[in-house]
Enzyme design. Structure first.
Site, PDB file in Angstrom:
ATOM      1  N   GLU A 246       0.760  -1.284  -0.010  1.00  0.00           N
ATOM      2  CA  GLU A 246       0.145   0.111   0.040  1.00  0.00           C
ATOM      3  C   GLU A 246       0.795   1.593   0.081  1.00  0.00           C
ATOM      4  O   GLU A 246       1.918   1.104   1.198  1.00  0.00           O
ATOM      5  CB  GLU A 246      -0.687  -0.021   1.824  1.00  0.00           C
ATOM      6  CG  GLU A 246      -2.024   0.688   0.790  1.00  0.00           C
ATOM      7  CD  GLU A 246      -2.887   1.496   0.815  1.00  0.00           C
ATOM      8  OE1 GLU A 246      -2.399   1.433  -0.571  1.00  0.00           O
ATOM      9  OE2 GLU A 246      -4.061   1.204   0.726  1.00  0.00           O
ATOM     10  N   ASP A 247       0.580   2.289  -0.656  1.00  0.00           N
ATOM     11  CA  ASP A 247       0.855   3.293  -0.700  1.00  0.00           C
ATOM     12  C   ASP A 247       0.914   4.152   0.938  1.00  0.00           C
ATOM     13  O   ASP A 247       1.823   4.947   1.359  1.00  0.00           O
ATOM     14  CB  ASP A 247       0.626   4.679  -1.655  1.00  0.00           C
ATOM     15  CG  ASP A 247      -0.622   4.857  -1.630  1.00  0.00           C
ATOM     16  OD1 ASP A 247      -1.669   4.661  -1.342  1.00  0.00           O
ATOM     17  OD2 ASP A 247      -0.891   5.598  -2.482  1.00  0.00           O
TER      18      ASP A 247
ATOM     19  N   ASP B 199      -3.668   5.723   5.811  1.00  0.00           N
ATOM     20  CA  ASP B 199      -4.274   6.351   7.289  1.00  0.00           C
ATOM     21  C   ASP B 199      -5.274   6.845   8.111  1.00  0.00           C
ATOM     22  O   ASP B 199      -4.626   5.890   9.083  1.00  0.00           O
ATOM     23  CB  ASP B 199      -3.654   8.867   6.474  1.00  0.00           C
ATOM     24  CG  ASP B 199      -4.981   8.249   4.790  1.00  0.00           C
ATOM     25  OD1 ASP B 199      -6.161   7.278   5.317  1.00  0.00           O
ATOM     26  OD2 ASP B 199      -5.178   9.391   4.845  1.00  0.00           O
TER      27      ASP B 199
ATOM     28  N   PHE C 216      -1.457  15.754   4.255  1.00  0.00           N
ATOM     29  CA  PHE C 216      -1.029  15.962   2.751  1.00  0.00           C
ATOM     30  C   PHE C 216      -0.679  15.573   1.916  1.00  0.00           C
ATOM     31  O   PHE C 216       0.592  16.397   1.810  1.00  0.00           O
ATOM     32  CB  PHE C 216      -2.865  16.479   1.976  1.00  0.00           C
ATOM     33  CG  PHE C 216      -2.758  15.729   0.473  1.00  0.00           C
ATOM     34  CD1 PHE C 216      -3.931  14.823   0.873  1.00  0.00           C
ATOM     35  CD2 PHE C 216      -3.010  15.959  -0.118  1.00  0.00           C
ATOM     36  CE1 PHE C 216      -4.600  14.389  -0.120  1.00  0.00           C
ATOM     37  CE2 PHE C 216      -3.386  15.457  -1.468  1.00  0.00           C
ATOM     38  CZ  PHE C 216      -4.531  14.763  -1.222  1.00  0.00           C
TER      39      PHE C 216
ATOM     40  N   ARG D 240       0.842  11.952  -9.309  1.00  0.00           N
ATOM     41  CA  ARG D 240       1.633  10.825  -8.770  1.00  0.00           C
ATOM     42  C   ARG D 240       3.320  10.279  -9.532  1.00  0.00           C
ATOM     43  O   ARG D 240       3.825   9.879  -8.766  1.00  0.00           O
ATOM     44  CB  ARG D 240       1.197  10.164  -9.720  1.00  0.00           C
ATOM     45  CG  ARG D 240      -0.563   9.653  -8.831  1.00  0.00           C
ATOM     46  CD  ARG D 240      -1.077   7.948 -10.051  1.00  0.00           C
ATOM     47  NE  ARG D 240      -2.974   8.065  -9.066  1.00  0.00           N
ATOM     48  CZ  ARG D 240      -2.926   7.832  -8.122  1.00  0.00           C
ATOM     49  NH1 ARG D 240      -2.411   7.673  -7.219  1.00  0.00           N
ATOM     50  NH2 ARG D 240      -4.438   7.556  -7.662  1.00  0.00           N
TER      51      ARG D 240
END
Length: 175
Positions: A100-101, A104, A153, A166
């Site tokens: 997973e990136d 959160d 963020f 990205r």
């Protein structure tokens, strides 16, 4: 500084730091899974760069498959997880590593973990590039964490703002 759509971002974590940390994670996974053939389940779209760098540094015989979920709108989690593309491969009695990136809120990961565990794998671990402990809404046990970050963020290295950013080779944080 960079501008993406209506937002300004500043440098956060450099490409060299990211690649160095991913190599460390790959080394640890290689040791932990020596003699085994894990299945890497890559969560699209965000984890594609992290996964590519991770698996090219792993010398194990392994399989790679992809799944896609969505829970973000602009810079906020919606709290609603939608599965967009599913996994068709059998994972019964297999060692699974979810790639997973970012974790959160943990809502997407909790949803995915339930789906995977319902398919009777031998083991399930998580490898995430980023983790925001302050943002967790549900507890998630993660074995391989690249960086713990504040609840801010970020974009780049696969992470986006409304589909853009990205392709950045480093991580940037909202200014």
């Amino acid at each position: 500084m960079i501008n993406i759509l209506d937002k300004t971002f500043v440098p956060f974590i450099s490409r060299s730091s990211i690649e160095s940390r991913i190599a460390e994670l790959a080394d640890q996974i290689g040791k932990d899974y020596a003699g085994r053939n894990p299945v890497f389940i890559v969560v699209l779209n965000g984890a594609f760069l992290f996964a590519g760098e991770l698996v090219k540094n792993i010398s194990l015989t392994c399989e790679i498959t992809f799944i896609r979920f969505s829970s973000y709108s602009q810079t906020e989690s919606t709290g609603n997880v939608r599965q967009i593309i599913g996994m068709e491969e059998s994972i019964e009695n297999r060692d699974i590593i979810i790639v997973e990136d970012i974790v959160d809120t943990g809502l997407t990961m909790a949803h995915l973990l339930k789906q995977i565990k319902d398919r009777s794998p031998k083991s399930v671990e998580i490898a995430t590039l980023l983790h925001k402990p302050e943002a967790l809404k549900t507890p998630i046990d993660m074995r391989y964490v690249g960086f713990e970050i504040d609840n801010k963020f970020v974009v780049g290295y696969g992470l986006d703002y409304d589909g853009f950013g990205r392709n950045l080779d480093s991580l940037y944080v909202l200014a």
